[in-house]
Scaffold this motif. Sequence first.
Motif, mmCIF file in Angstrom:
data_model
loop_
_atom_site.group_PDB
_atom_site.id
_atom_site.type_symbol
_atom_site.label_atom_id
_atom_site.label_comp_id
_atom_site.label_asym_id
_atom_site.label_seq_id
_atom_site.Cartn_x
_atom_site.Cartn_y
_atom_site.Cartn_z
ATOM 1 N N ASN A 50 -2.000 2.916 -7.975
ATOM 2 C CA ASN A 50 -2.746 1.806 -7.403
ATOM 3 C C ASN A 50 -3.171 2.232 -6.009
ATOM 4 O O ASN A 50 -2.335 2.703 -5.240
ATOM 5 C CB ASN A 50 -1.861 0.576 -7.180
ATOM 6 C CG ASN A 50 -1.610 -0.185 -8.459
ATOM 7 O OD1 ASN A 50 -2.376 -0.102 -9.401
ATOM 8 N ND2 ASN A 50 -0.518 -0.940 -8.480
ATOM 9 N N TYR B 131 -5.449 0.490 -2.861
ATOM 10 C CA TYR B 131 -6.344 -0.585 -2.448
ATOM 11 C C TYR B 131 -6.249 -0.794 -0.947
ATOM 12 O O TYR B 131 -5.265 -0.436 -0.309
ATOM 13 C CB TYR B 131 -6.070 -1.877 -3.206
ATOM 14 C CG TYR B 131 -4.705 -2.484 -2.997
ATOM 15 C CD1 TYR B 131 -3.604 -2.026 -3.719
ATOM 16 C CD2 TYR B 131 -4.521 -3.540 -2.106
ATOM 17 C CE1 TYR B 131 -2.355 -2.593 -3.540
ATOM 18 C CE2 TYR B 131 -3.274 -4.119 -1.929
ATOM 19 C CZ TYR B 131 -2.189 -3.637 -2.651
ATOM 20 O OH TYR B 131 -0.961 -4.195 -2.478
ATOM 21 N N TYR C 201 -8.494 0.533 -6.754
ATOM 22 C CA TYR C 201 -8.580 0.954 -8.144
ATOM 23 C C TYR C 201 -7.186 1.178 -8.703
ATOM 24 O O TYR C 201 -6.206 1.284 -7.964
ATOM 25 C CB TYR C 201 -9.433 2.212 -8.293
ATOM 26 C CG TYR C 201 -8.711 3.482 -7.904
ATOM 27 C CD1 TYR C 201 -8.722 3.926 -6.591
ATOM 28 C CD2 TYR C 201 -8.016 4.220 -8.860
ATOM 29 C CE1 TYR C 201 -8.040 5.080 -6.229
ATOM 30 C CE2 TYR C 201 -7.340 5.375 -8.511
ATOM 31 C CZ TYR C 201 -7.348 5.799 -7.188
ATOM 32 O OH TYR C 201 -6.675 6.925 -6.845
ATOM 33 N N ASN C 202 -7.141 1.226 -9.990
ATOM 34 C CA ASN C 202 -5.876 1.372 -10.703
ATOM 35 C C ASN C 202 -6.120 2.274 -11.911
ATOM 36 O O ASN C 202 -7.128 2.139 -12.598
ATOM 37 C CB ASN C 202 -5.421 -0.042 -11.141
ATOM 38 C CG ASN C 202 -4.420 -0.031 -12.268
ATOM 39 O OD1 ASN C 202 -4.756 -0.373 -13.394
ATOM 40 N ND2 ASN C 202 -3.186 0.332 -11.986
ATOM 41 N N TYR C 203 -5.230 3.225 -12.098
ATOM 42 C CA TYR C 203 -5.323 4.074 -13.284
ATOM 43 C C TYR C 203 -3.941 4.149 -13.907
ATOM 44 O O TYR C 203 -2.941 4.321 -13.198
ATOM 45 C CB TYR C 203 -5.810 5.473 -12.921
ATOM 46 C CG TYR C 203 -5.837 6.419 -14.095
ATOM 47 C CD1 TYR C 203 -6.835 6.322 -15.057
ATOM 48 C CD2 TYR C 203 -4.852 7.386 -14.256
ATOM 49 C CE1 TYR C 203 -6.850 7.177 -16.150
ATOM 50 C CE2 TYR C 203 -4.861 8.246 -15.353
ATOM 51 C CZ TYR C 203 -5.869 8.138 -16.300
ATOM 52 O OH TYR C 203 -5.882 8.976 -17.387
ATOM 53 N N PHE D 153 -8.479 2.406 -16.764
ATOM 54 C CA PHE D 153 -8.965 2.617 -15.420
ATOM 55 C C PHE D 153 -9.687 1.354 -14.984
ATOM 56 O O PHE D 153 -10.485 0.801 -15.736
ATOM 57 C CB PHE D 153 -9.925 3.812 -15.384
ATOM 58 C CG PHE D 153 -10.588 3.972 -14.051
ATOM 59 C CD1 PHE D 153 -9.863 4.469 -12.976
ATOM 60 C CD2 PHE D 153 -11.906 3.588 -13.860
ATOM 61 C CE1 PHE D 153 -10.457 4.592 -11.730
ATOM 62 C CE2 PHE D 153 -12.504 3.713 -12.613
ATOM 63 C CZ PHE D 153 -11.772 4.222 -11.544
ATOM 64 N N GLY D 154 -9.417 0.897 -13.780
ATOM 65 C CA GLY D 154 -10.095 -0.307 -13.317
ATOM 66 C C GLY D 154 -10.313 -0.261 -11.816
ATOM 67 O O GLY D 154 -9.486 0.284 -11.082
ATOM 68 N N THR D 155 -11.437 -0.790 -11.419
ATOM 69 C CA THR D 155 -11.628 -1.004 -9.986
ATOM 70 C C THR D 155 -11.720 -2.505 -9.784
ATOM 71 O O THR D 155 -12.289 -3.224 -10.610
ATOM 72 C CB THR D 155 -12.915 -0.355 -9.464
ATOM 73 O OG1 THR D 155 -14.010 -0.907 -10.178
ATOM 74 C CG2 THR D 155 -12.880 1.136 -9.657
ATOM 75 N N ARG E 284 -12.927 -7.401 -11.709
ATOM 76 C CA ARG E 284 -12.456 -6.066 -12.060
ATOM 77 C C ARG E 284 -13.432 -5.454 -13.040
ATOM 78 O O ARG E 284 -13.930 -6.112 -13.951
ATOM 79 C CB ARG E 284 -11.071 -6.169 -12.695
ATOM 80 C CG ARG E 284 -10.490 -4.827 -13.086
ATOM 81 C CD ARG E 284 -8.985 -4.934 -13.159
ATOM 82 N NE ARG E 284 -8.392 -3.741 -13.716
ATOM 83 C CZ ARG E 284 -7.224 -3.245 -13.328
ATOM 84 N NH1 ARG E 284 -6.541 -3.838 -12.367
ATOM 85 N NH2 ARG E 284 -6.741 -2.172 -13.891
ATOM 86 N N ASP F 259 -13.305 -2.752 -15.730
ATOM 87 C CA ASP F 259 -12.164 -2.178 -16.412
ATOM 88 C C ASP F 259 -12.590 -1.286 -17.568
ATOM 89 O O ASP F 259 -13.516 -1.626 -18.294
ATOM 90 C CB ASP F 259 -11.297 -3.310 -16.981
ATOM 91 C CG ASP F 259 -9.856 -3.167 -16.565
ATOM 92 O OD1 ASP F 259 -9.472 -2.072 -16.146
ATOM 93 O OD2 ASP F 259 -9.115 -4.160 -16.655
ATOM 94 N N CYS G 184 -9.443 9.428 -8.193
ATOM 95 C CA CYS G 184 -8.113 9.285 -8.787
ATOM 96 C C CYS G 184 -7.195 10.389 -8.302
ATOM 97 O O CYS G 184 -7.597 11.539 -8.206
ATOM 98 C CB CYS G 184 -8.214 9.380 -10.303
ATOM 99 S SG CYS G 184 -9.091 8.004 -10.985
ATOM 100 N N CYS H 37 -8.406 10.533 -13.955
ATOM 101 C CA CYS H 37 -8.765 9.225 -14.528
ATOM 102 C C CYS H 37 -9.457 9.406 -15.859
ATOM 103 O O CYS H 37 -10.595 9.021 -16.065
ATOM 104 C CB CYS H 37 -9.654 8.458 -13.567
ATOM 105 S SG CYS H 37 -8.743 7.837 -12.172
#
Lengths: 1188, 564
Positions: free
Chosen positions: A637, A639, A658-660, A703-705, A724, A726, B2, B6
């Motif tokens: 994560n 942010y 973002y999150n992966y 994956f999401g921002t 988001r 996604d 990433c 990613c």
Amino acid sequence: MYKKKYAILMKLGLAIPLLLAANLHVSALTFGQTFTLKQNKLRVEQLFNELQRQTGYNIFYDESMVPAAAVLNVSYNGTAIQTVLKDISERYQLAYSIVGKNIVLSRRKTSGSTAMVAREIEETVQQRTITGAVVDESGQPLSGVTVREIGHENRSSTDGEGNFVLQLQGADGLLRFSLVGYLSKEQRVGVSDNMNIRLELDVQEVDEVVVVGYGTQKKENLTGATTVVDSKLLQSRPAANVSSLLQGTVPNLQVTFGSGRPGASGRFNIRGVNSISSDAKPLVIIDGFEGDINRINPNDVESITVLKDASAAAVYGARASYGVILVTTKTGSGNQASITYSGQTSVSAQTTSTDFETRGYYSAAINDLFFSNYAGSNYTRYTDDDYYQLWLRRNDETEHPDRPWVITDDRDGRESYVYYGNTDWYNHLFDLRRPMHTHNLSVNGVSENIKYSLSGNYYNQDGVFRQNNDDLKRYNLRSRVDFTVNKWLDINTNLSYFNSAYAYPGPSGVDNSFSAAVVHGLASIVPVNPDGTQVYQTSISNYNLMDGYAALLGQDLHRNMDKISEFSPTIEAVIRPFKGFDIRSSYRFIHYNYQTMNKSANIAYSKYPGEVLNITSGIGNDRLYETQVNHQYQAVNTYATYQTRFNNSHDFKIMAGYNYETKHLKDIKVARNGLLSDQLIDFEVATGDVLEINGGQNEYALFGTFYRLNYGYQDKYLFEAAGRYDGTSRFAKGNRFGFFPSFSAAWRVDKESFFEAWDQNVLDAFKIRASYGSLGNQQVGYYDYLQTINAGNVSKEYSFGDVMAPYAQESEPNASDLTWETVNTTNLGIDIELLRSRLSFTGDIYQRETLNMLTAGRTIPAYYGADFPLENASDLLTKGWEASVNWRDGFDLDGKRFNYYVGAGVGDNTSKVTRFDNPNKSLAIKFYEGQQLGQIWGYEVNGFFSSDEEAANYDVDQTSVNTIINTSAIDQGLHAGDMKFEDLDGDKIISLGDNTADNPGDRRVIGNSLPRYNFNFRLGGDWNNIDFSVFVQGIGRQNWYPHRNASYFWGPYAQPYSTFIGKDFLSRVWSEDNPDAYFPRPRGYIALNATNRSLGVTNSKYLQDLAYMRLKNVTVGYSLPQKVASKAGLSRLRVYFSGENLLTFTKLESKYIDPEQAATENTYDESTSHAKIYPWAKTFTFGLDISL
Amino acid sequence: MCLVSCDLDKVPLATLSPETYFSNEEELRLYSNKFYEDIVPSASSVFSDRADAIISTPLNTEVSGQRTVPATGGGWSWSALRRVNYLLENSHQTDDIAVRNEYDALAKFFRAYFYFEKMKRFGDVPWFNEVLGSDDERLFKPRDSRTLIADSIMQDLNFAIEHLPTTKDVYRVNRWTALALKSRVGLFEGTFRKYHGIGDAEKYLQACVTASEELIDNGGYTLYTSGSAPYRDLFATSDARAQEIILARHYDAGLNLTHNVQNTSNSSTVGRPGLSRSFVNTYLTTGGLRFTDLPNYNTLEFVQEMQNRDPRLAQTIRTPGYTRIGGGAAAPNLSFALTGYHLIKYSMEPQYDAYNSSFNDMPLFRIAETYLNFAEAKAELGTLNQADLNKSINLLRARVSMPALNLEQANANPDAYLLDAETGFPNVAQKNTVHTGVILEIRRERGIELVMEGHRYYDMMRWRAGKLFEKPFLGMYFSRLGDLDLDGNGSIDLCLYQGTRPGSSASLFMEVGKDIVLSEGNKGHVLAHGNINRTFDEDKDYLYPIPTEEINLSNKILEQNPGW
């Protein structure tokens, strides 16, 4: 802008080090230590506002200390905060102190002011003057406490040392002491003119900062539907996991359990059915990452927030359509290290009655009655003489020397055992105490640049098996250490380890033992023959006692173990390049390992005296089977958050990141037979055939921002936009990404100027919220968009010789263009606080459309030969509401403060299918447009025929639902005591009609399987070091049609060879003398088929209402008085008693089934559970908390 | 952006792609293994054999005439066919043409098997030889004619016979299994057409003869004749005897793969199956005479009734002198067998009386059936001769030391019992001019030899003999109440009484009228299901109904079978 007497710049409790500690990792370190402001003609209030905003300190001061019209010119540039405060204090003759993250300004104690007070005393010499001191719970003086005489205008406040002086005006002399962050206290002046008052922290204030997705938010600024779980409901309760603590705590958060076994984990549902395409599970986030709530130590939980609507959950995008549960664990706090031990020990009992028939005579006779009415012959094959022998022994609770329970006799040409026992099978098999003990040790503190919180927990609970016990052992370790590296960098670590092991006897699947036990275990049969061999089959009737489980459980050769371990380290960096801006980046790795071991062996038994045989197949298979499941999960994560306020009225906050995440799952399954030893359980000693070797491997990635924007104008108008973008690996390229935005707004009506006129003591806060947003759902298979061939299958039914047949099979036909289902939620909410915040109310109504659910796109003829591919093909509409109301107050009782609270919550929702391809509304297909989910179709039954004549004259043919009547041996045809099925469609024949909703034959919707009106009720209080709390929860309506195999419910009506027949059973069976009985005339098997037998077919007479109200928890505790404790070197010592599930009120027509047990299979398309599962428990706990 | 890659491209790690699968023999074999589980009948559907020969409780609705049109299900499942066609569509990925042909042949065998079951049950059904897409118009096509189905089955079987290997494996389909199925299909379709008045019967009967002859002459299968009771031991065995059995379904306690045949026969809760009196009557005497020619055959009590009968009777039910394998003597038990004729076929040591603990391999095709198919088809064609009988039926008789069947004698003196509308097949005489007698004898032989092997119901259907389901289902005859010694060993096995229960050393008491019904009140035959008024509608009950839901889903293009 703040019109209250006390200028509360931030409505955060003053003396709430606990709270701050809780949120330090998110908020405390954002506080700056310097101040910059250059402005002329600034009012003090404005200065303080800005000071608070820039530094994050909470500032408390009495407006009266500073002339209202006073203005000043300031010019600070990176000035240390102490300098600024000193400056102001000098100017207005004030004293200041910094307590934690709070700045308290008070009148400077001068000889002058004392002199002034003295002068006032002289002037009003005829009036009584009261002096005193106010301290907090730990005895520290409290400054700035308002002291008022109730009913009069006079008031005063305490100085920097907590002292006050007040002249009484009235005769009553009732004083109120109040300070923000503390519970107000009213006390009458006694004989003495001196009063010493202790104020207690207002714990509710802890709720005021709420953990939300990727950040925190002040509660008053929330715009979405967010509920914080009342932390009191998480404390002092015996629980194997957090899910069991959450049951009933939040309206419209349903927690259900599939089993009563130790450590059984709950299933969550937020706000009702979300989708008819997949298992609706909310997303659980633990300290920022997806996790399993059942693997956290309940003692480590700092707070739990439930995000219910789309706007609250928006930053979690595609996984959040079923709501989000955010769990935050404890972090280091306090100034000095504290060491806390808490321990509990408990015993349990069943929540249901276990008073079954234990007299062999009646057990046999009842089953034979039901059996012979069906089959024409006895089930037991006891002769008349046998029955006479049983009769003689019917009152022998233990074997009488003159009347043995096992004899041998020549039967069928062979010397055989004949059993005349009175066996209490339930208590033979099950031990109801389930002793539990758990120990928790934690060390917590802050030193220089390090905050730490370390905890360890051990939990051990025995289960109910008496012969060879089942038990759960659980270990948790957690270490949170946060390092302040320098001014702009923090490094936080969070490591957790979870290990649980559940060992149980019997075949694999612990519930199997419960379902097997209900048959063929007559009280007349004994578990063990006189020569010590196990009883498996009776030679006279050839039935397998409990399908063989009695002999199995009597020998310690079957063993099983379910083990889970999870190691989860997290590391986080927090960078603060400049004020108001921070960047957080964190990485978590989880290694999850799940192992199962199932060992089975031949089962020795004796059927004829002197001959020992073995069961070698089925449950008597000699076999060791082990599985290993390993998951490796990695997530990042990152942010950034920036917040600012300008022109003193515009608040901006922006968060983006973002999150992966990716997970790799791998299975291994191995089975082999020929174990050389009963004690060594390992493949090293297995020398036989390899029965199975299997694997499996999957991967997914997400994956999401995401972003969230907050804008607030003058704290009155609050806007939030979040969303988001996604992507998931579970859909094909091109269909992978979805964008899920949401918007919400709130209007804080109480901040409006027209509210000034209101008596602030009546209405304290009034907020209206609205939100709209869309979320996605990606809960589909890992590779559903691809057609694959799985070559690793092994048949369960077919073999070509030595091993079970291996085979390859293609995956279900698929549509490659699958994509997200979309969930649009509209939410309207209101938050009100009244009567000096003693009364609070929160209510929400919502509507949720689930669009493009992944269901069979069409219903087509069966020639297709497979399920129709899932397409984004159907829609659902859910409507619901929830409300909660709380009251908290206190009064003096016997000179001591009695604080109490009362709260209640209720929620409800219903769902309707708005698009589904089922044009005929066929009921053979689960769904059709316009269908209310959960509806149960059934026949209408209007009691029993009161006479044979009435039955004979009934001109409606009910053969289709009562075939057994015509095929069984005795009393064919309808008679008195048979059920009267109503001919709803008037065609004189009971039928399914076209089996469509428009022509359902003689059925109608008779109930609904989904729970309605979930509610809770809480009250509690404390007085004189005694605390107590009561928690009640339940649901208002839910229907269940007992499964055809629900043996505890139907008894011999289903299987006329039932082990557990209630003591009161016969009184509920129809007879000419008992025409108003609940059940019809006795006949075996009439419940055992769900399509054509009278009890088996769903009908109105036996439809159950599972509405229940449960006294979920009662806790009474006593804490050692502070003075006594500190003498013993303790900061706290509390002992308590807690009772869980103490009382249950239900409409269920069986005292042998818990309503939750009956509801285990209830879903939107199913309402039948057989309830033959691990029993639910009520628990009595003694607990101890010690802090150093 | 990433910190870790990613990457959203996650490909399956443990599953294969259909674009590359089916490329070699092992892959084809692994895929086709599922066909067995899908299509081969389970043990219980083989041994239950519920028609007029074995009577159980509750009576199955096919026999009681209480079948209703189901909403869904009802045998209308097509998923197995999809998988068979899936292999046929993809097998071209194999380069080796011989391998491809072999597995195409296997798939076609199973397609034939699948359609044979569908056709027996429903008559006309749609024929699909491709995997259907979800928007395929053919999903809504009407039923194809029975002729098209039968011919397609034959075509598939011909391909299977041509390309399947000749190597024997009793658990796997090979060329001989395909021949055995063709023999079965040919006989079924030929006789069904003949007795139901549909044309082209001869074509199918001839196909049966051809296939049967090929199998009998070249298959190398022979009857199992070892031991003193070879007929019993053929079934009371854990592993199939491959000398006679062409295909068996494997059961194995070590694999947890068991069935319930022995418990069904030895339990008072699982249907209490027993042979019917009318069926028991068809067993000849050891001298080859007809039992029913005895003047008092119908009122002989059990011990007398069982004297000097075809040895297969004593190897099918408990008769006087019966001893259990691995156990002692045991009399028939009326609480286990509704009619008193207590089944022992497949029964092994007493410990396997327990629920679901039998593991006898279940015979699916055996050469004895082919003998019977062959003889019946030739008889129905009118081309049967004594030599044919000698290489088929008479081998079965020889195994149990029964006199040979003589064609001329049989035809010269057709059995009145088997021709009587109350007990037999009067339409044999109506449909045949030359071979009536021998056809009846072949039917007798077939019933006796193949009882409990899952043939009887559809035999009755193809013979158009459903009316026999309406007749009373009788059991043992009792001339009196009181103590009864069923196995003639001097000890009392059963006490029948009315009113107050008498003192008795019997191990089983039954109250007449309550526990047991006798045809003449206080004496007579055991009457099973006497209370159920059974009707067999000749215009309707030879076929099963199609589920209503499927008719609706087809937009009513699918038509219900007549009478339903």
